[in-house]
Design an enzyme around this catalytic site. Structure first.
Site, PDB file in Angstrom:
ATOM      1  N   GLN A   1       4.668   0.132   1.854  1.00  0.00           N
ATOM      2  CA  GLN A   1       4.304  -0.982   2.762  1.00  0.00           C
ATOM      3  C   GLN A   1       4.010  -2.118   2.522  1.00  0.00           C
ATOM      4  O   GLN A   1       3.263  -2.196   1.205  1.00  0.00           O
ATOM      5  CB  GLN A   1       2.876   0.000   3.541  1.00  0.00           C
ATOM      6  CG  GLN A   1       3.195   0.912   4.334  1.00  0.00           C
ATOM      7  CD  GLN A   1       3.682   0.745   5.696  1.00  0.00           C
ATOM      8  OE1 GLN A   1       2.918   0.317   6.571  1.00  0.00           O
ATOM      9  NE2 GLN A   1       4.928   0.659   5.925  1.00  0.00           N
TER      10      GLN A   1
ATOM     11  N   GLU B   1      -3.787  11.185   7.819  1.00  0.00           N
ATOM     12  CA  GLU B   1      -2.669  10.280   7.494  1.00  0.00           C
ATOM     13  C   GLU B   1      -1.801  10.815   6.756  1.00  0.00           C
ATOM     14  O   GLU B   1      -2.060  11.592   5.923  1.00  0.00           O
ATOM     15  CB  GLU B   1      -3.215   8.808   7.032  1.00  0.00           C
ATOM     16  CG  GLU B   1      -4.151   7.993   8.018  1.00  0.00           C
ATOM     17  CD  GLU B   1      -4.282   6.522   7.670  1.00  0.00           C
ATOM     18  OE1 GLU B   1      -3.939   5.774   8.277  1.00  0.00           O
ATOM     19  OE2 GLU B   1      -4.666   6.479   6.576  1.00  0.00           O
TER      20      GLU B   1
ATOM     21  N   SER C   1       4.209   3.311   8.037  1.00  0.00           N
ATOM     22  CA  SER C   1       4.455   4.342   6.928  1.00  0.00           C
ATOM     23  C   SER C   1       5.628   5.431   7.423  1.00  0.00           C
ATOM     24  O   SER C   1       5.781   5.715   8.647  1.00  0.00           O
ATOM     25  CB  SER C   1       3.384   5.100   6.286  1.00  0.00           C
ATOM     26  OG  SER C   1       2.787   4.461   5.244  1.00  0.00           O
TER      27      SER C   1
ATOM     28  N   ARG D   1       1.333   8.668  13.810  1.00  0.00           N
ATOM     29  CA  ARG D   1       2.121   7.762  12.741  1.00  0.00           C
ATOM     30  C   ARG D   1       2.580   8.776  11.793  1.00  0.00           C
ATOM     31  O   ARG D   1       2.357   9.969  11.531  1.00  0.00           O
ATOM     32  CB  ARG D   1       1.105   6.780  12.423  1.00  0.00           C
ATOM     33  CG  ARG D   1      -0.393   7.105  11.841  1.00  0.00           C
ATOM     34  CD  ARG D   1      -1.179   5.933  11.631  1.00  0.00           C
ATOM     35  NE  ARG D   1      -2.337   5.895  11.088  1.00  0.00           N
ATOM     36  CZ  ARG D   1      -3.442   6.068  11.771  1.00  0.00           C
ATOM     37  NH1 ARG D   1      -3.178   5.604  13.122  1.00  0.00           N
ATOM     38  NH2 ARG D   1      -4.783   6.250  11.453  1.00  0.00           N
ATOM     39  N   ASP D   2       3.283   8.122  10.619  1.00  0.00           N
ATOM     40  CA  ASP D   2       3.441   8.590   9.383  1.00  0.00           C
ATOM     41  C   ASP D   2       4.511   9.822   9.476  1.00  0.00           C
ATOM     42  O   ASP D   2       4.008  10.906   9.029  1.00  0.00           O
ATOM     43  CB  ASP D   2       2.439   8.934   8.828  1.00  0.00           C
ATOM     44  CG  ASP D   2       1.153   7.818   8.686  1.00  0.00           C
ATOM     45  OD1 ASP D   2       1.635   6.625   8.933  1.00  0.00           O
ATOM     46  OD2 ASP D   2       0.284   8.069   8.175  1.00  0.00           O
TER      47      ASP D   2
ATOM     48  N   ASN E   1       0.919  -1.143   0.064  1.00  0.00           N
ATOM     49  CA  ASN E   1      -0.003  -0.121  -0.083  1.00  0.00           C
ATOM     50  C   ASN E   1       0.757   1.318   0.061  1.00  0.00           C
ATOM     51  O   ASN E   1       1.645   1.547  -1.058  1.00  0.00           O
ATOM     52  CB  ASN E   1      -1.084  -0.293   1.019  1.00  0.00           C
ATOM     53  CG  ASN E   1      -0.778  -0.209   2.501  1.00  0.00           C
ATOM     54  OD1 ASN E   1      -0.289  -1.362   2.843  1.00  0.00           O
ATOM     55  ND2 ASN E   1      -0.497   0.768   3.288  1.00  0.00           N
ATOM     56  N   ASP E   2       0.790   1.927   0.796  1.00  0.00           N
ATOM     57  CA  ASP E   2       1.575   3.564   0.863  1.00  0.00           C
ATOM     58  C   ASP E   2       2.905   3.311   0.417  1.00  0.00           C
ATOM     59  O   ASP E   2       3.668   2.576   0.848  1.00  0.00           O
ATOM     60  CB  ASP E   2       1.603   3.966   2.266  1.00  0.00           C
ATOM     61  CG  ASP E   2       0.199   4.138   2.954  1.00  0.00           C
ATOM     62  OD1 ASP E   2      -0.976   3.607   2.194  1.00  0.00           O
ATOM     63  OD2 ASP E   2       0.187   4.480   4.015  1.00  0.00           O
TER      64      ASP E   2
END
Length: 533
Positions: free
Chosen positions: A104, A263, A148, A208-209, A87-88
């Site tokens: 990811q 996000e 991420s 996160r991220d 994904n990301d």
């Protein structure tokens, strides 16, 4: 080996192991000990490691390379998962004169699973070479997943900042790894940023991220967290040595107005404007502003006050209006271009066919510019090197009659269209991947100023969202330029010189390669068409 067996062998081996242990215990141990021991085994984490993930990746790639059928399903010039799920995009950056993209990654299934970081490099932004995975959830502070983050070049080092999740309690922290472009080592002092660094209460399962950058010998790290009102905020920290981090500010926050949790933040300056990119969750549809229900990706232009590190917005807009676009990330190329890439998929619907050995693709890298606070996007110019067999001309479309243009067909192409919208014309329709019983189509509704994509007849056997539309403005001179780039199962449309981007994935039979046009009234269409190698 069948796809089902290949993708589920981990479960098979785990079950056999448990059965073997259980057999021994049944013979030698009391029943209560058997139950307790099996519960421990059942709830123990798998032994994830970079070596194990790399072995799985190589095995999957070799299977695909040996099968013409498997190769025919893969994109020709987009990065797609080498194995299992991606994904990301993560760590999109230049290091040692090569472009690196991490992502990811769950290499053991084409569904989401414990997060690793996959790793690929390119010299031309089109042909990607997969390297050994960079991170695996193999440490005490990240056994719940390596989520991420970003990466920067810092002298002779390639520095990664990522979200490390503590297993069991789902607490999210930020951690650092340092590498040489191939191998990455997690710092012994991880996690680097935890709740101790934040001077207010927040939801510790939603922090996160990290976005990492450096200014004047100081490292800055921006991340997103969920505040006490249940919505997202972009917070900033700083450090001189990657060890001790100080809280700086809440630069911006949703206040439950721009979605809920945020996000995948990005922060940079472009064309004299400061820019924050975020991907808000739980948005409500607003056709006028271009937002749809669920996850969106949004660009905010304005000014970052470097003394307070507070962001003052001037404009907020959708980045891409398509079904399949999320978690974009940018990098600064050595030649000064700001490039962006995103996950070409979506969380709310799993559209990948079940028999694929992989799931997930990235968009083409895109060049960005800001004009009057508005983001414009165009495919990275490197794509032009793939053009061949170009044709150009103009075509008069008869009213309400579907036609083909000689030489305009295929599944790998770059199509440029230019036209002046007639005053009395209500719509223009373009079908792609058209076969005997399938097609996907774009409809340009000039009367209501809307553009839509419909993949309900694409031939897929998956039940997923098939329709998306957005509102656009027709220029005063009524002249519209647009560009459509198609790979085997994706269509990236850029309208009004990149003012609007519209990215959608479709899974149609490989042999479906027709392209047709129709309009409500007589319509003159200028075109350039290139096949892409």
């Amino acid at each position: 080996m069948s796809s089902a067996l290949f993708l589920n062998e981990e479960k098979i081996f785990s079950s056999l192991f448990i059965f073997f242990i259980a057999s021994i215990l049944i013979y030698k141990c009391p029943v209560t000990k058997i139950v307790i021991f099996l519960m421990v085994i059942y709830n123990s984490p798998m032994d994830y490691s970079i070596e194990r993930a790399d072995e799985k990746q190589k095995k999957c790639l070799s299977i695909m390379e040996a099968s013409e059928f498997e190769k025919s399903k893969r994109p020709a010039f987009h990065l797609a998962s080498p194995c299992g799920w991606i994904n990301d995009p993560n760590g999109f950056s230049f290091f040692n004169n090569k472009c690196h993209l991490f992502f990811q990654y769950h290499p053991y299934s084409n569904k989401w699973g414990p997060m690793h970081w996959g790793h690929a490099v390119t010299s031309d932004l089109l042909r990607w070479n997969f390297l050994e995975p960079a991170l695996a959830p193999d440490s005490s502070f990240d056994r719940g997943g390596c989520f991420s983050g970003t990466a920067i070049e810092d002298g002779s080092f390639h520095i990664i900042a990522y979200t490390s999740v503590i297993e069991g309690n789902a607490i999210q922290n930020q951690s650092i790894a340092i590498g040489d472009g191939k191998k990455y080592v997690k710092k012994n002092s991880n996690p680097a940023i935890t709740a101790k660094n934040i001077p207010f209460d927040y939801d510790k399962a939603h922090f996160r991220d990290p976005k990492l950058w450096k200014e004047n010998e100081t490292y800055f790290l921006g991340a997103v967290l969920k505040t006490d009102d249940g919505s997202g905020a972009f917070v900033i920290f700083k450090s001189r040595d990657l060890e001790k981090w100080d809280f700086v500010s809440v630069a911006d926050r949703s206040l439950c107005e721009l979605g809920m949790m945020w996000e995948c933040p990005d922060f940079f300056s472009l064309d004299g404007t400061d820019v924050i990119i975020i991907s808000p969750q739980e948005m409500k549809e607003d056709l006028e502003l271009g937002f749809h229900d669920g996850n969106n990706s949004v660009v905010m232009t304005g000014t970052m006050d470097r003394s307070s590190w507070k962001f003052f917005r001037n404009n907020v807009s959708q980045i891409d209006y398509g079904i399949d676009f999320y978690a974009p990330q940018t990098t600064l190329a050595p030649d000064g271009r700001r490039l962006m890439i995103a996950w070409m998929h979506r969380w709310e619907g799993f559209s990948t066919p079940d028999d694929y050995l992989w799931s997930g693709m990235m968009t083409l890298p895109r060049e960005l510019k800001i004009e009057n606070g508005v983001l414009f996007q165009s495919p990275a110019r490197e794509i032009d090197a793939l053009r061949k067999n170009g044709i150009a001309g103009d075509e008069n479309l008869p009213p309400e009659k579907e036609i083909e243009i000689k030489g305009v067909k295929g599944r790998f192409f770059d199509l440029l269209l230019s036209f002046i919208v007639p005053q009395n014309c209500e719509w223009l329709e373009m079908k792609i991947a058209k076969g005997e019983n399938c097609c996907s189509k774009f409809i340009f509704d000039f009367k209501n100023k809307r553009i839509s994509f419909d993949r309900s007849e694409s031939g897929t056997r998956k039940d997923c969202e098939s329709f998306r539309e957005f509102r656009f403005e027709i220029p005063e001179d009524r002249k519209i330029n647009m560009r459509l780039i198609c790979d085997i199962s994706s269509a990236e449309l850029f309208v009004c010189d990149g003012r609007y981007a519209f990215t959608n994935v479709f899974y149609s039979p490989i042999e479906a390669d027709g392209i047709t046009f129709a309009a409500s009234h007589e319509f003159r269409l200028e075109y350039e068409f290139y096949q892409l190698k």
